[in-house]
Design a protein around this motif. Structure first.
Motif, short mmCIF file in Angstrom:
data_model
loop_
_atom_site.label_atom_id
_atom_site.label_comp_id
_atom_site.label_asym_id
_atom_site.label_seq_id
_atom_site.Cartn_x
_atom_site.Cartn_y
_atom_site.Cartn_z
N LYS A 1 0.81 -1.34 -0.16
CA LYS A 1 0.03 0.07 0.19
C LYS A 1 0.77 1.29 0.00
O LYS A 1 0.37 2.48 -0.08
CB LYS A 1 -0.76 0.05 1.03
CG LYS A 1 -1.86 -1.31 1.20
CD LYS A 1 -3.17 -1.00 2.19
CE LYS A 1 -2.71 -0.58 3.78
NZ LYS A 1 -3.86 -0.73 4.45
N TRP A 2 2.01 1.12 -0.04
CA TRP A 2 3.06 2.52 -0.09
C TRP A 2 4.14 2.38 -0.85
O TRP A 2 4.79 1.27 -1.16
CB TRP A 2 3.74 2.50 1.41
CG TRP A 2 2.67 2.89 2.49
CD1 TRP A 2 2.14 4.06 2.81
CD2 TRP A 2 1.87 2.17 3.26
NE1 TRP A 2 1.26 4.16 3.60
CE2 TRP A 2 0.97 2.67 4.22
CE3 TRP A 2 1.87 0.68 3.48
CZ2 TRP A 2 0.24 2.30 5.12
CZ3 TRP A 2 0.87 0.30 4.41
CH2 TRP A 2 0.03 1.07 5.49
N TYR B 1 -9.64 6.03 -3.63
CA TYR B 1 -11.16 6.53 -3.58
C TYR B 1 -11.91 5.28 -2.72
O TYR B 1 -13.06 5.53 -2.49
CB TYR B 1 -11.89 6.42 -4.89
CG TYR B 1 -11.17 7.55 -5.80
CD1 TYR B 1 -10.78 8.60 -5.18
CD2 TYR B 1 -10.80 7.39 -7.23
CE1 TYR B 1 -10.22 9.53 -6.24
CE2 TYR B 1 -10.69 8.13 -8.27
CZ TYR B 1 -9.98 9.43 -7.67
OH TYR B 1 -9.70 10.43 -8.40
N THR B 2 -11.15 4.08 -2.79
CA THR B 2 -12.26 2.95 -2.13
C THR B 2 -11.61 2.61 -0.67
O THR B 2 -12.18 1.84 0.09
CB THR B 2 -12.35 1.63 -2.97
OG1 THR B 2 -10.97 1.34 -3.00
CG2 THR B 2 -12.68 2.29 -4.40
N HIS B 3 -10.30 2.64 -0.46
CA HIS B 3 -9.73 2.35 0.95
C HIS B 3 -8.83 3.66 1.30
O HIS B 3 -7.64 3.49 1.37
CB HIS B 3 -8.92 1.06 0.70
CG HIS B 3 -9.62 -0.13 0.31
ND1 HIS B 3 -10.18 -0.18 -1.06
CD2 HIS B 3 -9.91 -0.94 1.21
CE1 HIS B 3 -10.84 -1.50 -0.84
NE2 HIS B 3 -10.90 -2.07 0.15
N ASP C 1 -6.15 3.15 -5.59
CA ASP C 1 -6.90 2.13 -5.48
C ASP C 1 -7.84 2.05 -6.45
O ASP C 1 -8.62 1.10 -6.70
CB ASP C 1 -7.72 1.63 -4.26
CG ASP C 1 -8.28 2.79 -3.52
OD1 ASP C 1 -8.76 3.83 -4.45
OD2 ASP C 1 -8.49 3.37 -2.47
N VAL C 2 -7.76 2.99 -7.24
CA VAL C 2 -8.57 3.21 -8.62
C VAL C 2 -7.69 3.99 -9.59
O VAL C 2 -7.32 4.98 -9.28
CB VAL C 2 -10.11 4.00 -8.31
CG1 VAL C 2 -10.69 4.56 -9.71
CG2 VAL C 2 -11.08 3.56 -7.45
N THR D 1 -10.17 -1.14 -10.17
CA THR D 1 -10.65 -0.41 -8.97
C THR D 1 -10.67 -1.53 -7.89
O THR D 1 -10.77 -2.81 -8.41
CB THR D 1 -12.53 0.00 -9.18
OG1 THR D 1 -12.67 0.16 -7.86
CG2 THR D 1 -13.08 -1.22 -9.91
N LEU D 2 -10.50 -1.15 -6.72
CA LEU D 2 -10.42 -2.18 -5.77
C LEU D 2 -11.82 -1.90 -4.97
O LEU D 2 -11.87 -2.45 -3.79
CB LEU D 2 -9.23 -2.03 -4.81
CG LEU D 2 -7.82 -2.23 -5.29
CD1 LEU D 2 -6.86 -1.96 -4.18
CD2 LEU D 2 -7.81 -3.52 -6.12
N GLY D 3 -12.72 -1.56 -5.61
CA GLY D 3 -13.86 -1.07 -5.01
C GLY D 3 -15.11 -1.98 -5.48
O GLY D 3 -16.48 -1.55 -5.22
#
Lengths: 156, 538
Positions: B289-290, B328-330, B338-339, B370-372
């Protein structure tokens, strides 16, 4: 026409139509070497799911396909020709029972590839009941090869 | 014995009906098959057979595993080593779901001639988990404190690198310089600069170098290459490929292990060249995530899609890349998007055409993620003559405006809505991949391939190919050339997203065109979007 005769003709029509249906299904499979019941069996649902999934196993699926095709044709031929029709009706009931139980229209189960809406009763079950009638009401002596045999006996 | 006509009609009346039904069934079925075979003959597609590689004979190859996390364990299973814990878990899963073939597939997997000789993981629990399962009386496995010790020990022939991204290149370069063979996970590198250094190291080393893009072994991708080369699709002007995920695992929010603390984790070694921050479980387990350790959608998942298509089309590095998107999702402190949408331009790409010469040239590769949302948007190749959907299965539809198929479309022998070709190497094997993420990968053809209807792990085939090349020589399907293209394309996408600018590639000098006043690697690594309130020990 007397009442009995009307009933006999109705049953003969039913017999020919069911025979037609079974034979056509069998023939289409016979002439298509790529056909297999694998997908149908592998997607089985309901209480007998494991039994039908086992039939889809690689080691037996070849036999299952051949037997299914042969059984369909046997039902079709006996009903159309009016010979050994009781045996044909029994085989047909057996086949339909398996089709019914592998994808039963039970509440809570997803109905795959069906063209109508069913609850407990579907067309397989109805055709089964029709075959039960054909079993108890053979008509080969009126329309079918048995008619020739009867003639033969009388002639003697 | 005397029969009248009436008797015969009554007796044999069923016969003509039987004949008619038979004739109708036969002619319809045969006719349909003939039409299909005409189309298939015209297309002349050869479904791929599994790659034959020479056996790995002689002394077992001594393999060291560097990084025994989620992916490291998976790679070990492909090598033939499953932890006791995994086997126990799978037994429970099989009881719950008899269709789960994970354990069975593993047990039936061909044995590779390897000796697991060493493990290097900076989290004690994981290193011990490996030793506990794989170290036996006959084969004592050694734990190494650092990758340098393992590589320089002289007791390891080949390493499998499954670390966070920022460690891929340093470890791979060290191994190659010491003549140790390398299998490295994707993306191959974390910065632009080290991509060149790794290429140099690989070219100067006698050791075999492979990047872990295992889908290159999937039969449908090999078949897809044949299809594209035969001009079945015509000129492909647009590729649409996607990531669609909607679960914690898919969003890289992996479990934070209870035994993780500064005493069980060598935190300094984890950080390496990354910014020095205090011990942080979240960063350790969820490093994807980084930007400091991972590379988000562009390095982690776009690379899969890019390489999948590069293996079919061999299109190379894009001339330019533009990306957009956001968190946008996390919104959980991560700084990788994440998008994300990435458009790669290949203005000179051509695979031949059924139309007049010169009319068609160029292609856009469009990646959308997207991860959403987990709705399955398939990978689509859009050509003038046809459309191909590509995954574990592949399907081709003719295009209504096709030149090549114009006559067949007009005669009604083809129709734009009906596939002209479908390839499913697993048609004879039931599929029971269980979790959402593994189904996601399976749909993309990244997990399984089928050989004679039997399900085979594509990672296994990929590693077997690498091991065979070590022993017998020969090329690996994803080597330094393919890895270099993958890494540069991913870095261009990451840079474009971070800078909000078009990033261009100079084919002549093989460099990313400089942007005045910007240090590209510094931008790529920058963690600036980290919200400080999240950098706490969790």
């Amino acid at each position: 026409m007397e009442k009995k005769s009307k009933i006999e003709i109705s049953v003969i029509i039913l017999r020919v139509l069911i025979g037609w249906h079974f034979l056509y299904e069998g023939i289409v499979k016979l002439y298509n070497p790529d056909w297999t019941a694998f997908g149908y069996l592998a997607s089985a649902q309901g209480p007998f799911k494991s039994v039908f999934s086992a039939l889809a196993n690689e080691s037996v699926i070849g036999w299952v396909d051949t037997l299914n095709m042969a059984a369909l044709m046997v039902v079709g031929i006996t009903l159309l020709l009016g010979i050994f029709e009781k045996m044909g009706a029994i085989v047909g009931i057996g086949l339909l029972a398996m089709y019914y139980l592998s994808h039963p229209p039970f509440p809570g189960l997803t109905q795959l590839n069906v063209e109508g809406n069913y609850w407990l009763v579907n067309k397989n079950l109805i055709e089964m009941a029709a075959l039960l009638l054909l079993y108890h009401f053979p008509t080969g002596y009126r329309f079918g090869i048995k008619n020739l045999r009867k003639h033969k006996t009388v002639a003697q | 014995m005397k029969w009248t006509r009436r008797d015969l009609l009554k007796g044999l009346g069923g016969l003509p009906i039987l004949g008619a039904v038979w004739w109708a069934g036969a002619s319809n079925t045969v006719g349909k098959r003939r039409e299909r075979s005409v189309i298939l003959e015209q297309l002349n597609i050869q479904p791929s057979l599994p790659p034959a590689v020479p056996g790995i004979s002689g002394e077992p190859i001594r393999v060291g595993i560097i990084g025994f996390g989620i992916r490291g364990e998976q790679l070990c299973r492909s090598l033939g080593f499953a932890t006791k814990e995994w086997i126990e878990d799978m037994k429970v899963e099989v009881q719950e779901n008899p269709n789960n073939k994970g354990l069975e597939d593993f047990m039936n997997q061909e044995k590779l001639n390897v000796q697991l000789a060493g493990v290097c993981d900076i989290f004690d629990y994981r290193a011990e988990r490996a030793l506990n399962s794989f170290s036996t009386e006959e084969n004592k496995i050694k734990r190494y404190g650092t990758y340098q010790e393992m590589i320089q020990s002289g007791e390891i022939d080949a390493v499998v690198i499954a670390t966070p991204d920022h460690w891929h290149a340093p470890i791979a370069i060290e191994a190659l310089n010491n003549g140790v063979h390398v299998y490295v996970e994707k993306p191959m590198t974390h910065t632009i600069e080290e991509t060149y250094r790794l290429r140099e190291a690989a070219n100067n080393s006698n050791a075999v170098f492979a990047v872990g893009h295992q889908h290159r072994q999937t039969l449908s991708f090999r078949t897809a290459r044949d299809i594209v080369e035969k001009g079945t699709l015509g000129h492909v002007s647009l590729i649409q490929t996607n990531t669609n995920r909607n679960d914690d695992n898919g969003a890289w929010n992996y479990e934070l292990h209870e035994k993780a603390n500064p005493n069980t984790i060598d935190w300094q070694q984890f950080l390496g060249s990354a910014p020095q921050i205090p011990f942080n479980k979240n960063h350790f387990f969820r490093w994807r995530k980084w930007w400091a350790y991972g590379s988000g959608l562009s390095g982690d998942l776009l690379t899969h899609d890019y390489d999948r298509l590069n293996c079919v089309l061999n299109m190379g590095i894009p001339e330019s890349v533009m990306a957009s998107g956001g968190v946008y999702t996390h919104n959980d402190g991560r700084n990788v998007p994440d998008v994300m949408q990435v458009n790669m331009e290949f203005p000179n790409f051509t695979m031949g055409s059924s139309q007049v010469k010169g009319k068609e040239r160029g292609m856009t590769f469009c990646y959308s993620a997207t991860l959403g949302n987990g709705f399955n948007r398939p990978t689509i190749l859009m050509g003038h003559d046809g459309t191909m959907e590509l995954g574990n299965r592949l399907t081709i539809w003719p295009d209504g405006g096709s030149t090549r198929y114009a006559e067949m479309l007009e005669n009604g022998k083809m129709s734009p809505g009906i596939p002209i070709y479908q390839y499913n190497p697993g048609a004879n094997a039931p599929d029971a991949v269980s979790s959402a993420t593994s189904q996601y990968f399976a749909d993309k053809g990244l997990m399984w391939t089928y050989i004679d209807g039997k399900r085979v792990d594509s990672t296994f085939l990929h590693m077997r190919e690498w091991l065979s090349a070590i022993r017998n020589g020969g090329k690996v399907s994803c080597g330094i050339k393919e890895g270099f293209e993958e890494a540069i394309a991913a870095h261009m996408a990451g840079l474009s997203w971070k800078l909000g600018k078009r990033i261009e590639w100079d084919r002549e000098t093989e460099t990313i065109k400089p942007i005045e006043g910007v240090d590209l690697d510094e931008v790529l690594l920058s963690n600036e979007m980290i919200r400080t309130d999240y950098i706490t020990v969790s």
